[in-house]
Enzyme design. Structure first.
Site, PDB file in Angstrom:
ATOM      1  N   GLU A 267       0.828  -1.212   0.000  1.00 43.54           N
ATOM      2  CA  GLU A 267       0.000   0.000   0.000  1.00 43.54           C
ATOM      3  C   GLU A 267       0.866   1.268   0.000  1.00 43.54           C
ATOM      4  O   GLU A 267       1.817   1.370   0.766  1.00 43.54           O
ATOM      5  CB  GLU A 267      -0.901   0.002   1.242  1.00 43.54           C
ATOM      6  N   LYS A 334      -9.249   2.440  -3.229  1.00 42.61           N
ATOM      7  CA  LYS A 334      -9.774   1.981  -1.951  1.00 42.61           C
ATOM      8  C   LYS A 334     -11.130   2.623  -1.671  1.00 42.61           C
ATOM      9  O   LYS A 334     -11.293   3.833  -1.803  1.00 42.61           O
ATOM     10  CB  LYS A 334      -8.789   2.322  -0.824  1.00 42.61           C
ATOM     11  N   CYS A 386      -5.559  -2.663   2.726  1.00 38.42           N
ATOM     12  CA  CYS A 386      -5.453  -2.573   4.183  1.00 38.42           C
ATOM     13  C   CYS A 386      -6.719  -3.005   4.906  1.00 38.42           C
ATOM     14  O   CYS A 386      -7.090  -4.170   4.887  1.00 38.42           O
ATOM     15  CB  CYS A 386      -5.037  -1.155   4.583  1.00 38.42           C
TER      16      CYS A 386
END
Length: 517
Positions: A267, A334, A386
């Site tokens: 990430e 995301k 994440c």
């Protein structure tokens, strides 16, 4: 004297509630003592016996303080080490957060006592897991949700793990609560049958472990290299360190170009706006294509739209047949952002009164709720970034039947040397088991790991090291029941279970009143 003894008696029950909650943390990773989850839930139920509604709420609340106080206190590390927040405010924030989460266990126990004040098998084996399921759902939804420390995850190495591909982790939690209720009933009513049934309920799913919901695709085996840069969060967002960070990843990657078909960076491995690094990305893209490798990397994307400037926490692909050109469509943004980490609610107000809420890259915009898989080297990859990997429904909704494996890019460096990253990896393992696909867990400083379609960690590299995990992964095909239907069957089962049980009890009461029994 009587009042003194009464207050001492109350204190003992509070301490017991906290202890039962605290030991629950031992059932999660890295401790992995899964039977403790049953003991902890058993304790939650037994402390509510012969209590008023108010007493139940308070005892449930203190049980929650024990669980969340020991299980998520690692959040304190990220606030202390990586923000300008004074110590006293830091302690206040984490304390309020733990108190907030504990309200849900208090709500659960209060509702349980309200709907069924007396001890009976329906209360402990049907109603309690139903109400727990509802309150856990609320905890995972209100204020964007925080579904951390759900007890079903403890069974990734336990006898109930085989339920995951059928009905998901929530169903495992439901069964754990039922088993705990049966144990409470057996002790309270001296009922040996209840004890025997709890053992049967714990062990009966085990035969399902012999059933494979997926098919290995050995002809599509792929060599993958996962780069763990081990970049400190203290320097990651510093412009002065940007070149050094890119050099670290570049140097680690060069030996694997042409050797690994797919190379993965974590990430925001490139901690800057994508459009500022077109030259670097083009050079890297060319090197990848020349030797038939592809790179998946986390990066920050910024777009000017009709609604204004939008910033995304993204994943992009380099090295495919078509040369890289910004902005490529083969990317992932995301969707589920972390409050105060990636976006700040009431930002202008908070900055006016509390200027310390100015963290690097804390103004992200969410991507679409449903997104296409990443397409890399003729593989389809369901991707998350994440925190998203802990959201079972979100991953299941984005999962496609033609997905070859799962990928999550993460940066757990914020949580230091704590149990947080281990819990994160445990939840990622459950996603692999639920959906019947191998999962790649790529992180900045660990735990970088590869998990097979049975939810088992097959390889990992140590935390806090600059290293590369090279491994051959066999993709899978096939659709598990959970991948196809999600949590809908569980909600239907819970509804029908309660309706049938209540109908049976009402019928039994009717027969008793009419002297038919």
């Amino acid at each position: 004297m009587n009042k003194f003894l009464y207050y001492q008696y109350k204190k003992i029950h509070i301490v017991i509630a906290i202890l039962f909650g605290s030991i629950g943390t031992l059932s999660f990773s890295p401790y992995n003592i899964w039977p403790v989850s049953i003991i902890s839930l058993f304790g939650l139920l037994i402390i509510s016996i012969n209590r008023t509604i108010i007493q139940s709420i308070f005892l449930g609340f203190f049980w929650g303080l024990g669980l969340f106080g020991t299980g998520i206190n690692w959040i304190y590390i990220s606030i202390t080490n990586f923000s300008n927040i004074p110590l006293i405010i830091n302690i206040l924030i984490i304390t309020l957060f733990i108190i907030y989460l504990s309200l849900y266990s208090g709500l659960f126990l209060g509702l349980l006592t309200y709907f069924s004040p007396t001890v009976n098998w329906f209360k402990l084996t049907i109603l309690s897991p139903t109400l727990w399921h509802i309150t856990e759902f609320l905890r995972g939804w209100i204020f964007t949700g925080f579904p951390w420390l759900q007890f079903g995850y403890t069974q990734i190495n336990g006898p109930l793990k085989c339920i995951a591909p059928l009905l998901g982790v929530d169903a495992i939690t439901f069964i754990l609560m039922s088993i705990s209720g049966l144990l409470v009933y057996s002790i309270n009513k001296y009922c040996i049958k209840s004890l025997i049934f709890s053992i049967i309920l714990l062990l009966c799913p085990w035969p399902f472990c012999k059933w494979n919901w997926f098919i290995l695709l050995p002809k599509k085996i792929v060599n993958i290299a996962i780069v763990q840069g081990n970049i400190s969060p203290l320097i990651k967002w510093s412009k002065k360190s940007l070149i050094d960070i890119l050099q670290i990843y570049f140097n680690k990657t060069i030996p694997y170009i042409g050797k690994a078909s797919i190379i993965i960076w974590p990430e925001s491995a490139i901690p800057d706006y994508e459009k500022f690094h077109k030259n670097f990305l083009n050079v890297l893209d060319k090197k990848m294509r020349e030797k038939n490798s592809s790179l998946i990397t986390g990066i920050i994307d910024i777009n000017n739209t009709s609604q204004g400037e939008k910033i995304f926490n993204s994943a992009i692909i380099l090295g495919e047949k078509k040369p890289y050109s910004y902005p490529t469509k083969n990317r992932y943004h995301k969707h589920h952002l972390v409050m105060f980490g990636e976006f700040i609610p009431l930002k202008n107000l908070l900055h006016s009164f509390i200027p310390i809420f100015h963290l690097p890259m804390s103004s992200f915009n969410p991507g679409n709720k449903i997104q296409e898989s990443l397409h890399v080297k003729n593989y389809n990859i369901t991707t998350t970034i994440c925190y998203e990997i802990i959201l079972g429904n979100y991953v299941q909704n984005n999962f496609k039947p033609d997905t070859h494996f799962l990928l999550t890019l993460s940066n757990d460096a914020w949580f230091g040397n704590s149990i947080g990253p281990w819990q994160h990896l445990q939840m990622a393992s459950m996603r692999a088991l639920e959906l019947g696909r191998p999962l790649i867990h790529s992180t900045n400083n660990g735990i970088t790991a590869v998990i097979n379609a049975n939810g088992e960690i097959i390889s990992k590299i140590p935390q806090f090291t600059n290293d590369v995990l090279e491994i051959k992964i066999i993709p899978t095909s096939g659709i598990t029941p959970y991948a196809r239907f999600g949590t809908i069957p569980l909600w239907i089962i819970i509804f029908l279970l309660n309706i049938f049980t209540l109908s049976f009890l009402k019928y039994k009461i009717y027969l008793l009143k009419n002297n038919c029994l």
